[in-house]
Scaffold this active site. Structure first.
Site, PDB file in Angstrom:
ATOM      1  N   CYS A 120      26.071  13.750 -25.855  1.00 19.98           N
ATOM      2  CA  CYS A 120      25.398  13.968 -24.693  1.00 19.98           C
ATOM      3  C   CYS A 120      24.238  14.506 -24.858  1.00 19.98           C
ATOM      4  CB  CYS A 120      26.213  14.720 -23.747  1.00 19.98           C
ATOM      5  SG  CYS A 120      25.571  15.247 -22.068  1.00 19.98           S
ATOM      6  N   CYS A 129      23.146  17.310 -22.429  1.00 18.35           N
ATOM      7  CA  CYS A 129      23.668  18.571 -22.658  1.00 18.35           C
ATOM      8  C   CYS A 129      23.074  19.346 -23.731  1.00 18.35           C
ATOM      9  CB  CYS A 129      25.302  18.346 -22.705  1.00 18.35           C
ATOM     10  SG  CYS A 129      26.018  16.891 -21.943  1.00 18.35           S
ATOM     11  N   ASP A 130      22.876  18.869 -24.766  1.00 19.99           N
ATOM     12  CA  ASP A 130      22.991  19.659 -25.980  1.00 19.99           C
ATOM     13  C   ASP A 130      21.430  19.309 -26.464  1.00 19.99           C
ATOM     14  OD1 ASP A 130      25.544  20.004 -25.827  1.00 19.99           O
ATOM     15  OD2 ASP A 130      26.256  18.255 -26.785  1.00 19.99           O
TER      16      ASP A 130
END
Ligand code: NAP
Length: 353
Positions: free
Chosen positions: A139, A142-143
C-alpha cells in the site's frame, strides 16, 4: 472445536464498506446482524490515508475515519460487531448456515452476507516474508511517506501500479516501475501520467523485468533487490535463457501492486459458484436479489464479487443491496414458517424511513 452454537438471524462477514453498509441496512430492518471482523479490520480503506472520491466529502475523508464512522452508525442501528475469522461456512439440511470461526466458535445463521473483501497478492519471492512491513508494502498510500528521499521499486503494470508509482514520486528520489512484460495493462490515462513523470526523470520504467529477491533486515529495512530482465517478457519463467539478465539494484522500499485475491476460501463448503480466481458469482442483472448467489440465503457484496470497479462507494452500494436482498429472503422464510431456532424479536431500530 467448541460445541457452543449461537443462532443468529443474519451474519455478515467483513467490516469494510460493503459489510458495514450491509450492517447499517440490516440493523434498520431488524435483522439483528452479527458482523464479524477479520484480521484486516475495516478492509482496504483503512490502508488509505485520504479518500477524495467518496460522495459527500468535498474535503475528502481519511479511510480509517470513514470506517470508524460507519461502524458507529451500524452499531447505532443494532448491529453487533465482533472480532472473528470465519474459517468455514456450510449450508445445513434445514437451510440454515453453520459458521465456524478460527477460535472454534460455531454460529448458525438463517442468512449470510459475504463481504470479506480481497487481500493484496504477493509474489512469494525470497525475502518477502521477512521484509513485509519493514520496507516491503502492498500500500503506497499508507507507507510511501516512511521512505522519503529513498529510491523505491513498484511492481506491477495495472492501474494500481501506475497510480502508486505516480503517487510515490512525491517522496522518492527515483521510482522504478518493474513490469513483467512489454505492454501495460493500465488505462491510457494512467500510462500517460506515468510517462510524463518518466520524461521528468522521476520514474524509470523497467519493462520485461521481474523481482527475484528482496534483500535487507527488519532492523535496517530493504537494502537492495535482485531483478531479472528479458526483452521477450516474463524473465522469471526464462531464467536459463542466455538473454535473461539478472542484476541487483539498491532501493530503500518495495511496493507490490499486482492485484488482489478475493477472500472466499471459507465459502467452499457451501458449494457456491466462484470464477477461476475465487470471485463469487452473484445473480446481478436488474430487479431484486442481484447480490444473491446460487446458494439460498448466501449473498455477496464488495470485492468478493467485484473484480472490476473495486471502489469504496460501489462496495457500499453492493452492501446496501445485499442487506435488502437478505431481508427479503428472511421475510420469505418467515412467511413460510421456515426460520431457524431462537428467533428473539429484536428491538425496533430507530429510523425515519
Ligand atoms: P490488475 O489490473 O489485475 O493488474 C495487476 C498487474 O500486476 C498486472 O499488470 C499484472 O501483470 C501484474 N501481476 C500480476 N501478478 C503478477 C506476478 N505474479 N508477477 C508480476 N506481475 C504480476 O490489478 P490492479 O492494478 O490492482 O487493478 C485492479 C482493478 O482496480 C482494475 O479494474 C483497475 O482498473 C482498478 N483500479 C483503478 C484505479 C484508478 O483508476 N484510480 C486505481 C487502482 C485500481 P499482467 O499485466 O502481465 O497480467
Amino acid at each position: 472445536m467448541s460445541d457452543e452454537i449461537e443462532h443468529r438471524r443474519l451474519i455478515i462477514a467483513g467490516t469494510g464498506m460493503a459489510g458495514l453498509t450491509a450492517a447499517i441496512y440490516a440493523g434498520r430492518s431488524n435483522n439483528d446482524p452479527l458482523v464479524l471482523e477479520g484480521d484486516e479490520p475495516g478492509g482496504q480503506l483503512t490502508l488509505t490515508t485520504d479518500v477524495a472520491n467518496y460522495t459527500g466529502f468535498p474535503e475528502g475523508i481519511s479511510g480509517p475515519d470513514l470506517i470508524n464512522d460507519a461502524k458507529e452508525q451500524a452499531e447505532q442501528f443494532g448491529a453487533e460487531i465482533d472480532h472473528g475469522i470465519v474459517t468455514d461456512v456450510e449450508k445445513r439440511d434445514d437451510g440454515s448456515f453453520r459458521v465456524e470461526l478460527k477460535d472454534g466458535t460455531v454460529y448458525t445463521a438463517d442468512a449470510f452476507v459475504a463481504a470479506s473483501g480481497a487481500s493484496a497478492r504477493t509474489l512469494g519471492v525470497p525475502g518477502e516474508d521477512t521484509m513485509m512491513g519493514y520496507g516491503l508494502s502492498t500500500c503506497a498510500t499508507c507507507d510511501g511517506a516512511f521512505f522519503r528521499d529513498e529510491d523505491m521499486l513498484v511492481v506491477g503494470g495495472g492501474d494500481a501500479a501506475m497510480e502508486e508509482a505516480h503517487f510515490l514520486t512525491k517522496f522518492a528520489d527515483t521510482v522504478y516501475l518493474a513490469h513483467r512484460r512489454e505492454e501495460f495493462r493500465a488505462e491510457d490515462y494512467w500510462i500517460e501520467k506515468v510517462l510524463e513523470k518518466a520524461d521528468a526523470g522521476d520514474i524509470e520504467i523497467m519493462r520485461n523485468t521481474e523481482l527475484l529477491e528482496i534483500h535487507g533486515t527488519q532492523a535496517e529495512g530493504v537494502d537492495h533487490v535482485t531483478l531479472a530482465r528479458n526483452e521477450a517478457g516474463y524473465p522469471k519463467d526464462n531464467l536459463n535463457d542466455p538473454d535473461t539478465e539478472q542484476f541487483d539494484m539498491d532501493v530503500g522500499a518495495v511496493f507490490y501492486a499486482i492485484g488482489h485475491t478475493p477472500n472466499t476460501d471459507y465459502l467452499e463448503g457451501t458449494g457456491v459458484e466462484m470464477d477461476g480466481e475465487g470471485y463469487l458469482r452473484t445473480r446481478g442483472g436488474d430487479g431484486g436479489q442481484q447480490t444473491a448467489t446460487g446458494v439460498g440465503g448466501l449473498f455477496g457484496a464488495g470485492d468478493v464479487v467485484d473484480y472490476h470497479y473495486q471502489q469504496a462507494v460501489t462496495a457500499a452500494g453492493m452492501g446496501c443491496k445485499a442487506a435488502i436482498d437478505a431481508d427479503q429472503y428472511l421475510e420469505d422464510l418467515e412467511r413460510a414458517g421456515e426460520l431457524g431456532v431462537d428467533e428473539a424479536e429484536p428491538e425496533a431500530a430507530a429510523g425515519d424511513d
